[in-house]
Design an enzyme around this catalytic site. Structure first.
Site, PDB file in Angstrom:
ATOM      1  N   GLU A  27      -3.709 -10.722 -41.725  1.00  0.00           N
ATOM      2  CA  GLU A  27      -4.690  -9.648 -41.580  1.00  0.00           C
ATOM      3  C   GLU A  27      -4.888  -8.969 -42.931  1.00  0.00           C
ATOM      4  OE1 GLU A  27      -3.711  -6.889 -38.473  1.00  0.00           O
ATOM      5  OE2 GLU A  27      -5.496  -5.664 -38.830  1.00  0.00           O
ATOM      6  N   ASN A  72      -6.523  -5.284 -36.016  1.00  0.00           N
ATOM      7  CA  ASN A  72      -7.313  -4.054 -35.937  1.00  0.00           C
ATOM      8  C   ASN A  72      -8.373  -3.998 -37.042  1.00  0.00           C
ATOM      9  OD1 ASN A  72      -5.676  -3.304 -33.796  1.00  0.00           O
ATOM     10  ND2 ASN A  72      -4.331  -2.025 -35.038  1.00  0.00           N
ATOM     11  N   ASN A 172     -10.673  -8.095 -31.060  1.00  0.00           N
ATOM     12  CA  ASN A 172      -9.216  -7.901 -31.104  1.00  0.00           C
ATOM     13  C   ASN A 172      -8.806  -6.688 -30.285  1.00  0.00           C
ATOM     14  OD1 ASN A 172      -6.449  -8.261 -32.411  1.00  0.00           O
ATOM     15  ND2 ASN A 172      -6.927  -6.153 -33.008  1.00  0.00           N
ATOM     16  N   GLU A 173      -7.846  -6.861 -29.411  1.00  0.00           N
ATOM     17  CA  GLU A 173      -7.216  -5.761 -28.655  1.00  0.00           C
ATOM     18  C   GLU A 173      -8.231  -4.711 -28.197  1.00  0.00           C
ATOM     19  OE1 GLU A 173      -3.774  -4.234 -30.760  1.00  0.00           O
ATOM     20  OE2 GLU A 173      -2.628  -6.023 -30.278  1.00  0.00           O
ATOM     21  N   TYR A 244       5.082  -7.234 -29.104  1.00  0.00           N
ATOM     22  CA  TYR A 244       6.016  -6.911 -30.194  1.00  0.00           C
ATOM     23  C   TYR A 244       7.248  -6.255 -29.571  1.00  0.00           C
ATOM     24  CZ  TYR A 244       2.041  -7.570 -33.373  1.00  0.00           C
ATOM     25  OH  TYR A 244       0.994  -8.098 -34.081  1.00  0.00           O
ATOM     26  N   GLU A 291      -0.522 -12.770 -31.090  1.00  0.00           N
ATOM     27  CA  GLU A 291       0.302 -11.836 -31.876  1.00  0.00           C
ATOM     28  C   GLU A 291       1.645 -11.729 -31.163  1.00  0.00           C
ATOM     29  OE1 GLU A 291      -1.276  -8.080 -33.237  1.00  0.00           O
ATOM     30  OE2 GLU A 291      -3.316  -8.899 -33.324  1.00  0.00           O
ATOM     31  N   GLN A 352       3.215 -11.141 -38.582  1.00  0.00           N
ATOM     32  CA  GLN A 352       2.233 -11.822 -39.399  1.00  0.00           C
ATOM     33  C   GLN A 352       2.955 -12.774 -40.348  1.00  0.00           C
ATOM     34  OE1 GLN A 352      -0.903  -9.271 -40.868  1.00  0.00           O
ATOM     35  NE2 GLN A 352      -1.055  -8.119 -38.959  1.00  0.00           N
TER      36      GLN A 352
HETATM   37  O1  AHR Z   1      -0.190  -7.002 -36.352  1.00  0.00           O
HETATM   38  C1  AHR Z   1      -0.398  -5.644 -36.527  1.00  0.00           C
HETATM   39  C2  AHR Z   1      -1.399  -5.064 -35.530  1.00  0.00           C
HETATM   40  O2  AHR Z   1      -0.858  -5.136 -34.236  1.00  0.00           O
HETATM   41  C3  AHR Z   1      -2.709  -5.763 -35.394  1.00  0.00           C
HETATM   42  O3  AHR Z   1      -3.640  -5.369 -36.340  1.00  0.00           O
HETATM   43  C4  AHR Z   1      -3.162  -5.370 -34.018  1.00  0.00           C
HETATM   44  O4  AHR Z   1      -3.984  -6.342 -33.422  1.00  0.00           O
HETATM   45  C5  AHR Z   1      -1.885  -5.122 -33.276  1.00  0.00           C
HETATM   46  O5  AHR Z   1      -1.881  -3.907 -32.613  1.00  0.00           O
END
Ligand code: AHR
Length: 502
Positions: A27, A72, A172-173, A244, A291, A352
């Site tokens: 990103e 994001n 995205n999201e 995450y 992700e 990432q």
């Molecule tokens: O990977 C970091 C962020 O986590 C990304 O930009 C977003 O898609 C997610 O919330």
């Protein structure tokens, strides 16, 4: 010492492991691109400004496909800013990360970097501040052979042949209130369906990913997937999952994060198949887990967030988490979870890649190094080939605050019939006890076996600029061939890969 008995089911494979399972994500965020993959003034930079040491590490990691340019970031991105002569490209505010985007790296530069690392491009379009027309323009610019207005423009910018991007993320999201252009499931579902329909009118063979939930803990999780797929089911190939995990002071639960990932995937699969059944559709929609990682997000939210109307730094140090051995063990268990669902998770992106919650770190003008999480990923990308095989695990359990009683050992196996090689991946979640594991390989008796383990006397040990090689996968010499299987000792808080030839 505990004991566990594992039986590999060689008769009913879970499914073929798609090589895209070992994808990643870059990103425009922090130092991922600038001072990460791209640092023209570095002594190891090539003629295009890319760090050759980073290229070598990305190749060693074995990354197959890379999602780009966000995240994001993409929800405020104007793709036209990042093409054409570099000196004419505008600087823009990046509202997602409160930074300045210089646009010195864009589609052309990133594609040429991907050719150097041997990885496929997976592009995300902006459905936050922009919409269908801009997505179509980017698609024409990227994928149409000349002549046309936009493909000619691409050729003028130095790329006659199309980039031929196969996989596209529809935003995205979009479920996240933090996202620019955040919408309800109904509103997003309609826009995603219209955009997907238009993109398919351009090229029906595109592989499209619609946004799922940004985590299983979102209040709209489940219903979001149902509503969005209700609008888009016949038009997309994947729905995304994002997850995450972090140690919030409850290590026992943190070590069991894979249980959460298993449940997350199972719930999304059930929702996809519910929509399929209601629609009486023959189409199979799979998951792009685009992700996933360990991320100390609490630290970012509370300490590192950039603020201030006059404070828009270029490539600031953001999300530069340092990963411990424990983090790498949990990370390895997330890989186990993905492999256990290889029939439905057919694409995944480790989020990432460089500097930003990353397996690879760099110092401007200085060295690059592998974080602890580098090692399980590189091992699995190299050896988890062919079919994923279910492993029935008879093991003790332990109590957790977050997930109830959880198996101490979790595992998955893979078998590559073309090479006659297999691999078994295991986590020991016990914080104190070794596990003596016996693994029955059924109809796949091994002729040779070797094992590598992620473990350290200090579960907080990490690789850093000062000590870049403190931690790695160490050979586990306890592995033994034992009749039609193997036995091995798994240290506490450890992740192990056993490679076998048949
Ligand atoms: O990977 C970091 C962020 O986590 C990304 O930009 C977003 O898609 C997610 O919330």
């Amino acid at each position: 010492m505990q004991h566990a008995h594992l039986t590999v089911d060689t008769h009913a494979p879970i499914g073929r492991i798609n090589r895209r399972l070992f994808g990643s994500f870059v990103e425009h965020l922090g130092r991922a691109v600038y001072d990460g993959v791209y640092e023209p003034t570095h002594e190891l930079a090539d003629a295009d400004g890319f760090r050759t040491d980073v290229i070598a590490l990305v190749k060693e990691l074995g990354v197959t496909a890379i999602r780009y340019p966000g995240g994001n970031f993409v929800s405020g991105f104007r793709w036209e800013d990042s093409i054409g002569p570099q000196e004419s490209r505008p600087q823009r505010l990046d509202l997602a990360w409160h930074s300045t985007e210089t646009n010195q790296v864009g589609l052309h530069e990133f594609s040429s970097w991907l050719e150097k690392v041997g990885s496929e491009l997976m592009l995300a379009v902006n459905l936050g501040t922009r919409g269908m027309q801009e997505a179509l323009d980017l698609l024409e610019y990227s994928n149409l052979p000349t002549p046309s207005t936009l493909s000619n423009f691409r050729a003028e910018n130095g790329r006659a042949e199309p980039f031929a991007v196969a996989m596209w993320c529809l935003g995205n999201e979009m479920d996240g209130p933090w996202q620019l252009g955040h919408r309800s499931a109904d509103d997003y579902g309609k826009i995603a369906a219209q955009t997907a329909h238009a993109m398919r009118s351009f090229d029906p063979s595109l592989e499209l990913v619609v946004c799922g939930s940004s985590s299983a803990s979102m209040p709209t999780f489940g219903e979001w997937e149902r509503v969005v797929l209700g609008h888009t089911y016949e038009l997309v190939d994947y729905i995304s999952c994002h997850a995450y995990y972090e140690d919030k002071g409850d290590r026992a639960s943190f070590l069991a994060s894979g249980v959460d990932m298993d449940r997350f995937i199972d719930t999304v699969v059930a929702t996809i198949d519910h929509v399929k059944a209601v629609r009486k559709s023959d189409r199979v929609v799979n998951i792009s887990f685009d992700e996933w990682n360990i991320w100390y997000n609490t630290r970012f939210e509370n300490v590192d967030k950039i603020q201030g109307i006059d404070n828009w730094p270029i490539a600031p140090r953001l999300l530069e988490d340092v990963y411990t051995v424990t983090d790498a063990v949990v990370f390895g268990s997330l890989l186990i979870s993905l492999l256990k669902h290889a029939d439905r998770v057919t694409s995944a992106s480790l989020a990432q890649l460089v500097n930003v919650i990353a397996p690879i770190m760099t110092e401007p003008g200085g060295p690059s190094w592998r974080q602890t999480t580098f090692f399980p990923f590189a091992a699995a990308s190299a050896h988890a080939r062919g079919e994923a095989l279910r492993v029935n695990v008879a093991t003790e359990t332990y109590p957790t605050e977050a997930f109830g009683n959880v198996p101490t050992v979790d595992a998955v196996a893979t078998f590559d019939s073309s090479a006659n090689r297999a691999a078994v991946y295991l986590i020991n979640r016990s914080e104190t006890e070794e596990v003596q594991a016996t693994i029955d390989l059924g109809s796949l008796p091994p002729v040779s076996a070797s094992a590598k383990t992620m473990h350290d006397e200090d579960p907080n040990a990490a690789n850093t600029l000062e000590e870049p090689d403190r931690v790695g996968l160490r050979s586990n010499d306890s592995v033994r061939i034992d009749g039609s299987g193997v036995s091995i000792t798994l240290p506490p808080i450890s992740w192990t890969e056993i490679t076998l030839s048949m």
